[in-house]
Design a protein around this motif. Structure first.
Motif, PDB file in Angstrom:
ATOM      1  N   TYR A  29       0.840  -1.196   0.000  1.00 43.84           N
ATOM      2  CA  TYR A  29       0.000   0.000   0.000  1.00 43.84           C
ATOM      3  C   TYR A  29       0.873   1.243   0.000  1.00 43.84           C
ATOM      4  O   TYR A  29       0.602   2.199  -0.706  1.00 43.84           O
ATOM      5  CB  TYR A  29      -0.945   0.017   1.194  1.00 43.84           C
ATOM      6  CG  TYR A  29      -2.017   1.055   1.049  1.00 43.84           C
ATOM      7  CD1 TYR A  29      -3.229   0.732   0.475  1.00 43.84           C
ATOM      8  CD2 TYR A  29      -1.804   2.371   1.429  1.00 43.84           C
ATOM      9  CE1 TYR A  29      -4.210   1.680   0.289  1.00 43.84           C
ATOM     10  CE2 TYR A  29      -2.769   3.330   1.253  1.00 43.84           C
ATOM     11  CZ  TYR A  29      -3.974   2.984   0.689  1.00 43.84           C
ATOM     12  OH  TYR A  29      -4.931   3.932   0.502  1.00 43.84           O
ATOM     13  N   ILE A  35      -4.561  -1.935  -2.393  1.00 43.89           N
ATOM     14  CA  ILE A  35      -4.697  -3.059  -1.484  1.00 43.89           C
ATOM     15  C   ILE A  35      -4.391  -4.330  -2.261  1.00 43.89           C
ATOM     16  O   ILE A  35      -5.047  -4.630  -3.240  1.00 43.89           O
ATOM     17  CB  ILE A  35      -6.117  -3.113  -0.910  1.00 43.89           C
ATOM     18  CG1 ILE A  35      -6.423  -1.829  -0.151  1.00 43.89           C
ATOM     19  CG2 ILE A  35      -6.291  -4.312  -0.016  1.00 43.89           C
ATOM     20  CD1 ILE A  35      -7.881  -1.688   0.172  1.00 43.89           C
ATOM     21  N   PHE A  37      -5.101  -7.485  -2.684  1.00 44.27           N
ATOM     22  CA  PHE A  37      -6.153  -8.365  -2.183  1.00 44.27           C
ATOM     23  C   PHE A  37      -5.743  -9.822  -2.157  1.00 44.27           C
ATOM     24  O   PHE A  37      -6.276 -10.617  -1.391  1.00 44.27           O
ATOM     25  CB  PHE A  37      -7.393  -8.203  -3.050  1.00 44.27           C
ATOM     26  CG  PHE A  37      -8.629  -8.266  -2.269  1.00 44.27           C
ATOM     27  CD1 PHE A  37      -9.179  -7.114  -1.759  1.00 44.27           C
ATOM     28  CD2 PHE A  37      -9.218  -9.468  -1.981  1.00 44.27           C
ATOM     29  CE1 PHE A  37     -10.307  -7.174  -0.986  1.00 44.27           C
ATOM     30  CE2 PHE A  37     -10.345  -9.526  -1.205  1.00 44.27           C
ATOM     31  CZ  PHE A  37     -10.893  -8.369  -0.720  1.00 44.27           C
ATOM     32  N   ARG A 100      -8.405   3.565 -10.314  1.00 45.13           N
ATOM     33  CA  ARG A 100      -8.114   2.921  -9.042  1.00 45.13           C
ATOM     34  C   ARG A 100      -8.812   1.578  -8.883  1.00 45.13           C
ATOM     35  O   ARG A 100      -8.325   0.697  -8.186  1.00 45.13           O
ATOM     36  CB  ARG A 100      -8.539   3.865  -7.930  1.00 45.13           C
ATOM     37  CG  ARG A 100      -7.645   3.879  -6.732  1.00 45.13           C
ATOM     38  CD  ARG A 100      -8.322   4.645  -5.625  1.00 45.13           C
ATOM     39  NE  ARG A 100      -9.643   4.122  -5.397  1.00 45.13           N
ATOM     40  CZ  ARG A 100     -10.770   4.824  -5.503  1.00 45.13           C
ATOM     41  NH1 ARG A 100     -10.722   6.069  -5.805  1.00 45.13           N
ATOM     42  NH2 ARG A 100     -11.932   4.269  -5.295  1.00 45.13           N
ATOM     43  N   LEU A 101      -9.982   1.428  -9.505  1.00 47.21           N
ATOM     44  CA  LEU A 101     -10.742   0.202  -9.282  1.00 47.21           C
ATOM     45  C   LEU A 101     -10.161  -0.986 -10.031  1.00 47.21           C
ATOM     46  O   LEU A 101     -10.271  -2.122  -9.578  1.00 47.21           O
ATOM     47  CB  LEU A 101     -12.192   0.411  -9.726  1.00 47.21           C
ATOM     48  CG  LEU A 101     -13.066   1.136  -8.735  1.00 47.21           C
ATOM     49  CD1 LEU A 101     -14.464   1.281  -9.295  1.00 47.21           C
ATOM     50  CD2 LEU A 101     -13.127   0.360  -7.451  1.00 47.21           C
ATOM     51  N   LEU A 104      -7.810  -3.291  -8.228  1.00 43.69           N
ATOM     52  CA  LEU A 104      -8.491  -3.964  -7.122  1.00 43.69           C
ATOM     53  C   LEU A 104      -9.300  -5.156  -7.645  1.00 43.69           C
ATOM     54  O   LEU A 104      -9.292  -6.239  -7.055  1.00 43.69           O
ATOM     55  CB  LEU A 104      -9.406  -2.979  -6.385  1.00 43.69           C
ATOM     56  CG  LEU A 104      -9.876  -3.533  -5.058  1.00 43.69           C
ATOM     57  CD1 LEU A 104      -8.800  -3.394  -4.015  1.00 43.69           C
ATOM     58  CD2 LEU A 104     -11.125  -2.852  -4.600  1.00 43.69           C
ATOM     59  N   PHE A 239      -5.112  -7.317   7.188  1.00 47.22           N
ATOM     60  CA  PHE A 239      -5.321  -5.992   6.627  1.00 47.22           C
ATOM     61  C   PHE A 239      -5.847  -5.045   7.694  1.00 47.22           C
ATOM     62  O   PHE A 239      -5.417  -3.890   7.795  1.00 47.22           O
ATOM     63  CB  PHE A 239      -6.285  -6.042   5.440  1.00 47.22           C
ATOM     64  CG  PHE A 239      -6.494  -4.697   4.842  1.00 47.22           C
ATOM     65  CD1 PHE A 239      -5.554  -4.159   3.994  1.00 47.22           C
ATOM     66  CD2 PHE A 239      -7.591  -3.929   5.189  1.00 47.22           C
ATOM     67  CE1 PHE A 239      -5.712  -2.901   3.482  1.00 47.22           C
ATOM     68  CE2 PHE A 239      -7.763  -2.661   4.678  1.00 47.22           C
ATOM     69  CZ  PHE A 239      -6.817  -2.145   3.821  1.00 47.22           C
ATOM     70  N   LEU A 284     -12.011  -2.740  13.009  1.00 44.03           N
ATOM     71  CA  LEU A 284     -11.632  -2.098  11.750  1.00 44.03           C
ATOM     72  C   LEU A 284     -12.536  -0.902  11.476  1.00 44.03           C
ATOM     73  O   LEU A 284     -12.071   0.202  11.176  1.00 44.03           O
ATOM     74  CB  LEU A 284     -11.740  -3.112  10.618  1.00 44.03           C
ATOM     75  CG  LEU A 284     -11.488  -2.582   9.215  1.00 44.03           C
ATOM     76  CD1 LEU A 284     -10.054  -2.157   9.082  1.00 44.03           C
ATOM     77  CD2 LEU A 284     -11.806  -3.634   8.182  1.00 44.03           C
ATOM     78  N   LEU A 288     -11.430   3.105  11.550  1.00 53.06           N
ATOM     79  CA  LEU A 288     -11.530   3.951  10.366  1.00 53.06           C
ATOM     80  C   LEU A 288     -12.461   5.129  10.603  1.00 53.06           C
ATOM     81  O   LEU A 288     -12.284   6.195  10.033  1.00 53.06           O
ATOM     82  CB  LEU A 288     -12.013   3.127   9.186  1.00 53.06           C
ATOM     83  CG  LEU A 288     -10.942   2.208   8.614  1.00 53.06           C
ATOM     84  CD1 LEU A 288     -11.489   1.387   7.482  1.00 53.06           C
ATOM     85  CD2 LEU A 288      -9.758   3.019   8.130  1.00 53.06           C
TER      86      LEU A 288
ATOM     87  N   LEU B 148     -16.596   2.456  -3.812  1.00 56.86           N
ATOM     88  CA  LEU B 148     -16.328   1.033  -3.952  1.00 56.86           C
ATOM     89  C   LEU B 148     -16.968   0.262  -2.807  1.00 56.86           C
ATOM     90  O   LEU B 148     -16.594   0.435  -1.649  1.00 56.86           O
ATOM     91  CB  LEU B 148     -14.822   0.799  -3.983  1.00 56.86           C
ATOM     92  CG  LEU B 148     -14.412  -0.623  -4.297  1.00 56.86           C
ATOM     93  CD1 LEU B 148     -15.112  -1.118  -5.530  1.00 56.86           C
ATOM     94  CD2 LEU B 148     -12.937  -0.680  -4.505  1.00 56.86           C
ATOM     95  N   ASP B 202     -10.358   3.233  -0.939  1.00 60.54           N
ATOM     96  CA  ASP B 202      -9.925   1.878  -0.594  1.00 60.54           C
ATOM     97  C   ASP B 202     -10.358   1.506   0.808  1.00 60.54           C
ATOM     98  O   ASP B 202     -10.723   0.362   1.080  1.00 60.54           O
ATOM     99  CB  ASP B 202      -8.409   1.773  -0.679  1.00 60.54           C
ATOM    100  CG  ASP B 202      -7.893   2.326  -1.967  1.00 60.54           C
ATOM    101  OD1 ASP B 202      -8.720   2.502  -2.871  1.00 60.54           O
ATOM    102  OD2 ASP B 202      -6.697   2.603  -2.062  1.00 60.54           O
ATOM    103  N   ALA B 205     -13.869   0.500   0.798  1.00 57.53           N
ATOM    104  CA  ALA B 205     -14.018  -0.856   0.280  1.00 57.53           C
ATOM    105  C   ALA B 205     -13.869  -1.872   1.399  1.00 57.53           C
ATOM    106  O   ALA B 205     -14.683  -2.795   1.535  1.00 57.53           O
ATOM    107  CB  ALA B 205     -12.981  -1.109  -0.809  1.00 57.53           C
ATOM    108  N   ILE B 206     -12.841  -1.689   2.226  1.00 54.60           N
ATOM    109  CA  ILE B 206     -12.588  -2.670   3.271  1.00 54.60           C
ATOM    110  C   ILE B 206     -13.664  -2.602   4.356  1.00 54.60           C
ATOM    111  O   ILE B 206     -14.099  -3.621   4.893  1.00 54.60           O
ATOM    112  CB  ILE B 206     -11.186  -2.461   3.862  1.00 54.60           C
ATOM    113  CG1 ILE B 206     -10.141  -2.772   2.801  1.00 54.60           C
ATOM    114  CG2 ILE B 206     -10.967  -3.354   5.055  1.00 54.60           C
ATOM    115  CD1 ILE B 206     -10.123  -4.200   2.351  1.00 54.60           C
TER     116      ILE B 206
END
Lengths: 304, 430
Positions: A29, A35, A37, A100-101, A104, A239, A284, A288, B148, B202, B205-206
């Motif tokens: 990253y 990411i 994946f 960007r997609l 991924l 992650f 997570l 965030l 996303l 991103d 997304a997660i």
């Protein structure tokens, strides 16, 4: 009290494994801002290579445990890093300049591909190996509960600490580490200075895959079983660890791994084993929401 | 990869060297996976099996394949060099798409007529349409608003479980539950969206991925509520105006009402036309939304969030609207899914389902309604065609995802053109 200490030991062991995998996420990253994946599945591939190597060594009659462990580690790191290299070359490099997609999606495709490739070539059944390290130290007994430190746990923690030390040296002291950090800051300028950015990114993927392979070997030794689906959940937790510690920060990845490991152990022991994965995901989301840069991450300024 | 960029041809030794290095990598990749494997047959301990012939074949295929790829690439590069790039025919292709769209609707209407005695075909067509509807729903979030979402399946699950619980516990009918389930799904969309939408792509997304997994884990573990891993069975099938597609003689049978012969195919046809209608309504709805200020703002936020903020657009509300509407459409699809299957369990709502829906949107070309149809057809029909080698289905699926992305990063029908184009004050081309 005794149970809490036991959970502390278990949690640190688990956290060390998550931390090793989280470094792979955080490095990738940091350098290309995407990411990876498929990283969880790279770890799974490493674990399968470990199973095959241990079985091969047993077939050749190798009985020395330290030699077997060392040989398996070397083999697993070598082959798994080739996988890391190939994944970057096939699925990510052609898409580095696009939206960007796209990378991924190709990463998700790679993850599905790796999982099913292992299922097809290695079989869908759970692979058990013979216990390699069975001993342990009884630390103390309280009532009927004995706190035990297993040899496998010592192995995992010692290996992780050693790797972390070596890895920190690599990133902060060596020429490659400086190139890697330069690349993280500005790829164009790094290229202008005459460094091969493609090569630096490739090596970053290989290092990440190598650390994931170590985690794979450790988990194989610790639990004794491996199946093709282990990459997904562990990948997400690692992650989470990387994000929790602050994505892009290497000490952060390790710290995040330890926190996730500890939370999971204690949650499973005291609250509910069924919802232990919910705990990681909830952390997570909370991190965030309230601290998107993680514990040790740098705040990022969005540029126009 | 470099060969495509350079126009001059490689010499033969260069070609061979290149192909040899690819074959060498293939060998390294193949040794631990193809060359060696472990089995536990005949005993408790694992035994190593070797498959050197298979490995040799794999390496040879990679070598020859690489050589062939070079030749094809060079031929393509030469052709491209000879013919200057032509300007994309925007207007013509969009008119063509409209014609294809109507032809597609016509063909979809005729599917039950054409396959009137083929249960399998109608079932498959229904599955395709479910994915089309899910794709169109997710397209609002990913394609238009550029957010996303890797946990879209959560809203699908919310819709399905809402209908399943309302109908089996409270005796609600399909039509009563449909709007409620859509509303519940939209509510979940807002709950998830509100705290997380200020995150960057991103991370979002997660978080959505984590949310999807939390919903699934709750469904698996909260047995008294959702039936746990066993799921919910005997979900009533949808009827029409209070009449059901049941054999004659039973209560409220349509066959009795209309005095026609009963056939179990009638219910399948009904379900097919129901999902077709739902999908077309979704499409009309999304097309309509794109013309409203909110819809315009979705595309603006996708292209440049900071500029939107500077213009005084409340990006959080705009994104939230996209999330809620996408979730609602997913919820509707979930209701239909539960009603059609008659049985649901958390197994149907795993991450791979989210990945497939996202793949449909992205492979089709983000924001393109037609691309979603095309990608659903490809992604649902391809695995069905590959049934004879069932174990390779998902393997090929993953490989196809990677290859299509590398080949066309914008999707099969790349369509990122904004709905509105500024053409200058007098309508002349600016």
């Amino acid at each position: 009290m005794a149970q809490a200490i036991q959970q502390l030991i278990n949690g640190l062991t688990l956290g060390a494994v998550y931390g090793l995998i989280a470094i792979g996420y955080t490095m990738v990253y940091g350098i290309i801002g995407m990411i990876n994946f498929a990283h969880g599945d790279i770890y799974m591939v490493g674990a399968f290579i470990a199973v095959t190597s241990f079985t091969l060594l047993a077939a050749f009659g190798v009985s020395s445990v330290p030699f077997a462990l060392l040989a398996v580690l070397v083999v697993a790191i070598a082959f798994t890093s080739v996988y890391g290299w190939a994944v970057e070359r096939i699925a990510y490099r052609p898409l580095r300049a696009s939206n960007r997609l796209a990378p991924l999606i190709s990463a998700i495709g790679m993850s599905i591909f790796l999982e099913n490739m292992v299922q097809v070539t290695q079989g869908a059944r759970i692979k058990p190996i013979r216990p390699i390290l069975t001993g342990g130290i009884n630390l103390f007994t309280q009532g009927t509960f004995t706190v035990r430190l297993f040899e496998t746990q010592i192995l995992i923690i010692v290996t992780t600490v050693a790797l972390m030390a070596g890895f920190t040296w690599l990133i902060t002291r060596t020429s490659f580490g400086r190139q890697q950090r330069a690349c993280e800051q500005d790829q164009v300028v790094t290229k202008v200075l005459g460094y091969n950015v493609d090569r630096i990114i490739s090596v970053t993927f290989m290092i990440g895959a190598g650390l994931a392979a170590v985690a794979g070997v450790m988990v194989t030794v610790y639990y004794g079983v491996v199946d093709f689906f282990i990459g997904f959940v562990v990948g997400i937790k690692a992650f989470t660890a990387a994000v929790l510690g602050g994505i892009g920060s290497l000490p952060g990845a390790m710290l995040g791994g330890l926190i996730i490991g500890l939370v999971e152990s204690f949650w499973a022991a005291y609250l509910s084993a069924e919802y232990k994965d919910v705990a990681s995901f909830a952390i997570l989301i909370l991190v965030l929401m309230f601290r998107p840069t993680g514990l040790l991450g740098r705040p990022e300024v969005e540029k126009v | 990869m470099q060969a495509a960029a350079t126009t001059h041809a490689m010499t033969l030794p260069q070609r061979l060297k290149d192909a040899f290095s690819v074959a060498f990598i293939a060998l390294l990749l193949g040794i631990p996976m193809i060359g060696l494997t472990t089995t536990d047959e005949g005993g408790t301990a694992l035994k190593v099996l070797t498959r050197w012939p298979a490995l040799a074949l794999f390496v040879a295929i990679c070598f020859v394949g690489r050589l062939a790829l070079q030749v094809v690439r060079e031929a393509l590069a030469r052709r491209r060099a000879r013919r200057p790039a032509k300007a994309p025919a925007q207007a013509g292709s969009s008119r063509l798409l409209t014609v294809i769209g109507w032809a597609g609707v016509g063909a979809a209407l005729l599917v039950p007529v054409a396959f009137s005695d083929n249960r399998y075909a109608v079932d498959l067509a229904t599955t395709v349409l479910i994915y089309v509807m899910l794709g169109w729903g997710l397209n609002v979030v990913v394609g238009l608003a550029g957010l996303l979402d890797l946990g879209y399946v959560a809203f699908y699950a919310v819709g399905a479980y809402t209908y399943a619980l309302l109908s089996t516990q409270l005796g609600w009918s399909f039509w009563q539950a449909l709007p409620v389930a859509g509303g519940v799904a939209a509510f979940f969309g807002v709950i998830l969206g509100y705290p997380t939408l200020r995150l960057r792509g991103d991370y979002l997304a997660i978080v959505t991925l984590g949310f999807g997994e939390i919903i699934r884990l709750i469904l698996v573990n909260w047995t008294s509520f959702s039936g746990g891993p066993n799921g919910i069975s005997e979900i009533p099938r949808p009827g029409l105006f209070g009449y059901n597609f049941t054999p004659p003689g039973s209560e409220h049978s349509i066959a009795d009402l209309l005095q026609i012969d009963y056939s179990p195919m009638q219910r399948l046809f009904f379900l097919y036309y129901l999902i077709l209608a739902l999908a077309l309504l979704t499409n009309l709805f999304v097309r309509g939304m794109r013309k409203l200020p909110t819809g315009r703002a979705w595309e603006a936020v996708r292209e440049d969030e900071i500029a939107c903020k500077a213009l005084g657009i409340n990006t959080t509300h705009i994104k939230l609207a996209a999330f809620a509407i996408g979730a609602m459409l997913g919820g509707f699809a979930g209701v239909f899914f539960a009603a059609r299957q008659g049985f649901i369990s958390p197994e149907s709502f795993t991450f791979s389902e989210s990945a497939i829906i996202l793949a449909i949107v992205v492979l089709g070309g983000m924001g393109s309604q037609m691309g979603v149809v095309l990608a659903s057809l490809v992604l649902v029909l391809l695995p069905e065609l590959g049934r004879d080698f069932a174990q390779y289905r998902m393997l090929l699926f993953g490989a196809a995802m990677v290859l299509i992305m590398v080949w066309r990063p914008g999707g099969i029908l790349a369509h990122r053109a904004p709905t509105l184009v500024y053409t200058g004050p007098k309508g002349d081309q600016a």
